[in-house]
Design a protein around this motif. Structure first.
Motif, PDB file in Angstrom:
ATOM      1  N   LYS B  60       0.832  -1.201   0.000  1.00 12.61           N
ATOM      2  CA  LYS B  60       0.000   0.000   0.000  1.00 12.61           C
ATOM      3  C   LYS B  60       0.868   1.252   0.000  1.00 12.61           C
ATOM      4  N   ILE B  61       0.448   2.249  -0.760  1.00  8.06           N
ATOM      5  CA  ILE B  61       1.141   3.537  -0.776  1.00  8.06           C
ATOM      6  C   ILE B  61       0.382   4.501   0.130  1.00  8.06           C
ATOM      7  N   TYR B  62       1.085   5.042   1.111  1.00 12.69           N
ATOM      8  CA  TYR B  62       0.459   5.961   2.051  1.00 12.69           C
ATOM      9  C   TYR B  62       1.103   7.328   2.007  1.00 12.69           C
ATOM     10  N   ILE B  63       0.301   8.327   2.282  1.00 13.49           N
ATOM     11  CA  ILE B  63       0.880   9.639   2.542  1.00 13.49           C
ATOM     12  C   ILE B  63       0.182  10.229   3.759  1.00 13.49           C
ATOM     13  N   THR B  64       0.965  10.876   4.602  1.00  6.13           N
ATOM     14  CA  THR B  64       0.436  11.490   5.819  1.00  6.13           C
ATOM     15  C   THR B  64       0.325  12.987   5.589  1.00  6.13           C
ATOM     16  N   HIS B  65      -0.837  13.536   5.854  1.00  2.88           N
ATOM     17  CA  HIS B  65      -1.026  14.972   5.674  1.00  2.88           C
ATOM     18  C   HIS B  65      -0.736  15.719   6.963  1.00  2.88           C
ATOM     19  N   GLN B  66      -0.582  17.019   6.794  1.00  4.03           N
ATOM     20  CA  GLN B  66      -0.254  17.831   7.961  1.00  4.03           C
ATOM     21  C   GLN B  66      -1.370  17.850   9.005  1.00  4.03           C
ATOM     22  N   ASN B  67      -2.576  17.612   8.571  1.00  2.00           N
ATOM     23  CA  ASN B  67      -3.669  17.613   9.547  1.00  2.00           C
ATOM     24  C   ASN B  67      -3.825  16.248  10.211  1.00  2.00           C
ATOM     25  N   GLY B  68      -2.868  15.363   9.969  1.00  2.00           N
ATOM     26  CA  GLY B  68      -2.910  14.067  10.627  1.00  2.00           C
ATOM     27  C   GLY B  68      -3.640  13.003   9.843  1.00  2.00           C
ATOM     28  N   LYS B  69      -4.416  13.422   8.850  1.00  2.00           N
ATOM     29  CA  LYS B  69      -5.123  12.420   8.057  1.00  2.00           C
ATOM     30  C   LYS B  69      -4.134  11.605   7.242  1.00  2.00           C
ATOM     31  N   VAL B  70      -4.447  10.355   7.103  1.00  2.00           N
ATOM     32  CA  VAL B  70      -3.588   9.471   6.326  1.00  2.00           C
ATOM     33  C   VAL B  70      -4.375   9.004   5.108  1.00  2.00           C
ATOM     34  N   SER B  71      -3.788   9.132   3.925  1.00  2.00           N
ATOM     35  CA  SER B  71      -4.456   8.648   2.726  1.00  2.00           C
ATOM     36  C   SER B  71      -3.755   7.404   2.208  1.00  2.00           C
ATOM     37  N   LEU B  72      -4.555   6.391   1.926  1.00  5.81           N
ATOM     38  CA  LEU B  72      -4.041   5.225   1.233  1.00  5.81           C
ATOM     39  C   LEU B  72      -4.215   5.557  -0.237  1.00  5.81           C
ATOM     40  N   ILE B  73      -3.133   5.880  -0.887  1.00  9.09           N
ATOM     41  CA  ILE B  73      -3.258   6.379  -2.250  1.00  9.09           C
ATOM     42  C   ILE B  73      -3.581   5.276  -3.238  1.00  9.09           C
ATOM     43  N   ASN B  74      -2.928   4.151  -3.085  1.00 14.95           N
ATOM     44  CA  ASN B  74      -3.184   3.060  -4.022  1.00 14.95           C
ATOM     45  C   ASN B  74      -2.523   1.783  -3.548  1.00 14.95           C
ATOM     46  N   PHE B  75      -2.891   0.690  -4.198  1.00 14.37           N
ATOM     47  CA  PHE B  75      -2.255  -0.588  -3.924  1.00 14.37           C
ATOM     48  C   PHE B  75      -1.193  -0.870  -4.975  1.00 14.37           C
ATOM     49  N   ILE B  76      -0.213  -1.654  -4.592  1.00 12.46           N
ATOM     50  CA  ILE B  76       0.789  -2.120  -5.542  1.00 12.46           C
ATOM     51  C   ILE B  76       0.725  -3.640  -5.547  1.00 12.46           C
ATOM     52  N   ASN B  77       0.615  -4.204  -6.725  1.00 11.00           N
ATOM     53  CA  ASN B  77       0.480  -5.649  -6.843  1.00 11.00           C
ATOM     54  C   ASN B  77       1.693  -6.268  -7.514  1.00 11.00           C
ATOM     55  N   ALA B  78       1.614  -7.571  -7.720  1.00 12.49           N
ATOM     56  CA  ALA B  78       2.717  -8.271  -8.367  1.00 12.49           C
ATOM     57  C   ALA B  78       2.986  -7.658  -9.738  1.00 12.49           C
ATOM     58  N   ASN B  79       4.246  -7.706 -10.154  1.00 12.66           N
ATOM     59  CA  ASN B  79       4.679  -7.180 -11.444  1.00 12.66           C
ATOM     60  C   ASN B  79       4.588  -5.663 -11.541  1.00 12.66           C
ATOM     61  N   GLU B  80       4.736  -5.008 -10.407  1.00  8.50           N
ATOM     62  CA  GLU B  80       4.766  -3.550 -10.430  1.00  8.50           C
ATOM     63  C   GLU B  80       6.024  -3.063  -9.715  1.00  8.50           C
ATOM     64  N   TYR B  81       6.412  -1.854 -10.052  1.00 12.66           N
ATOM     65  CA  TYR B  81       7.626  -1.279  -9.467  1.00 12.66           C
ATOM     66  C   TYR B  81       7.321  -0.485  -8.208  1.00 12.66           C
ATOM     67  N   ILE B  82       8.318  -0.397  -7.345  1.00 11.13           N
ATOM     68  CA  ILE B  82       8.305   0.492  -6.175  1.00 11.13           C
ATOM     69  C   ILE B  82       9.634   1.218  -6.181  1.00 11.13           C
ATOM     70  N   GLY B  83       9.572   2.514  -5.924  1.00 11.59           N
ATOM     71  CA  GLY B  83      10.821   3.274  -5.850  1.00 11.59           C
ATOM     72  C   GLY B  83      11.261   3.848  -7.182  1.00 11.59           C
TER      73      GLY B  83
END
Lengths: 223, 223
Positions: B60-83
């Motif tokens: 899972k790709i997450y980003i934390t916002h300044q107001n404390g909310k956390v968004s799960l931006i998207n999923f990463i599955n097999a055969n996909e890149y990270i980084g």
DNA sequence: GTAATAATATGAGATATCTCATGTTTTTGA
DNA sequence: TCAAAAACATGAGATATCTCATATTATTAC
């Protein structure tokens, strides 16, 4: 849409040379095109035959939803590609691209160059960077739209688009861009005026309190 | 995190060969890594030293916002890149990547391969396609989140994740993913049950009325 | 095993945002 | 230049969504 020929074409191709983006010559079959404000560069749902590279002006990416709502997904500025999705993907739902100001771009016929482009590391490297930025920007907009109310996103937008302290975007366009109703946009703008952040003068707004607007915009954390 | 060695490493490198993604050998310095559920593959804000290629599991790709909310931006599955963002862009705010199930991936040390990768048309071509899809998906999610209420997006999500008519995602994860509050998610789920679309059974939901859910999901126009 | 932590659950009230209705002003096109 | 279309403007009521408070289960860690 006007296709530049002769001297005019030569002029633009020299002034805005894109030779450095490719490791092979693309001049032969390139066109230089000018689209007028509001003209459609690509019609929604219709695959384009060209890969475009914008050298001047600004365009908008639109998608129409089944419920009739129209989303302005993003702007395209100079030195950005249009039609790269269709170049890369055989199946792709084409979004509409409309010139937002007079827009001048190069048009590379896909059928002539596709093979070479997809083998060209130089071209692909730049395109990859462009797409990675595009994906990041969309991800940021997506998560911000969910995490923050209009107040914050509008403050950010106002600061980004205001010119010498004057905000004068068209409300209807801003609604599409920020994805809110006309009514609500006006509501929040009125609030900004009541709070003294801005002052309305005819059809434009003068920014009166940058600090407060910045405070609202900064929490988006647009880095 | 466990780094596979010897026979185990060999096994995975043969079973999931990625030689076809590069025009030069990458075996020498590659690592095969296993991350446990909930382990962080990349910490938010910390540049990774590796380019990852997922061969099994889900992250899972997450980003934390300044107001404390956390968004799960998207999923990463097999055969996909990270980084890949960090490989391409010198300045980039690194998002957090967390294993959602046990996740196995190849890790290519960036300092060893960066130069070669950025010259490799084969690698860049595939990466470009991957990124173009990623950008499109984010654009679609963005515009849908603005144009449709939770009801529609949830129906779509339920149909996509239900297994043999049973929906059993964790509410907390779904909130982050769809960007709504826990309270509201439960509210809409309850409505679905009241309308007879689903039936709650302990902690899982059985789909009772596919047609109605499809009707809600289809207006998103996910093509 | 037990305490701490995370996830589920539900109520009640607040707020953000939408829809619809209606009127005015500006811009556009023949 | 005039009529049509687009943009601006405002009110009122509806709905989608959020926050906070508070219990009750699961799960996890020691």
């Amino acid at each position: 849409m006007e296709i530049y020929k002769g001297k005019k074409k030569q002029y633009f191709m020299e002034q805005h040379s894109i030779a450095h983006l490719f490791s092979f010559p693309v001049e032969e079959f390139i066109e230089v095109r000018e689209y007028k404000r509001d003209e459609w560069i690509i019609q929604e749902g219709m695959r384009p035959d060209f890969l475009f590279y914008v050298i001047g002006g600004k365009a908008k990416i639109y998608i129409t939803h089944q419920n009739g709502k129209v989303s302005l997904i993003n702007f395209i500025n100079a030195n950005e590609y249009i039609g790269e999705m269709e170049l890369l993907n055989d199946v792709y739902y084409t979004k509409g691209i409309q010139a937002s100001t007079k827009t001048i771009c190069f048009a590379l016929p896909i059928h002539r160059y596709r093979g070479q482009l997809l083998e060209d590391a130089k071209f692909l490297r730049e395109l990859t960077k462009f797409l990675s930025v595009k994906a990041s920007v969309m991800a940021a907009k997506y998560s911000q739209s969910l995490a923050f109310p209009l107040e914050n996103r509008l403050a950010d937008f106002i600061l980004q688009t205001a010119d010498e302290g004057v905000y004068k975007e068209k409300h209807v366009a801003v609604c599409d861009y920020l994805g809110v109703s006309y009514r609500h946009l006006l509501h929040v703008l009125t609030q900004f005026c009541e709070k003294g952040y801005m002052q309305k003068d005819g059809r434009v707004y003068h920014i009166k309190d940058y600090a407060s607007l910045h405070a609202l915009a900064d929490v988006l954390g647009n880095r």
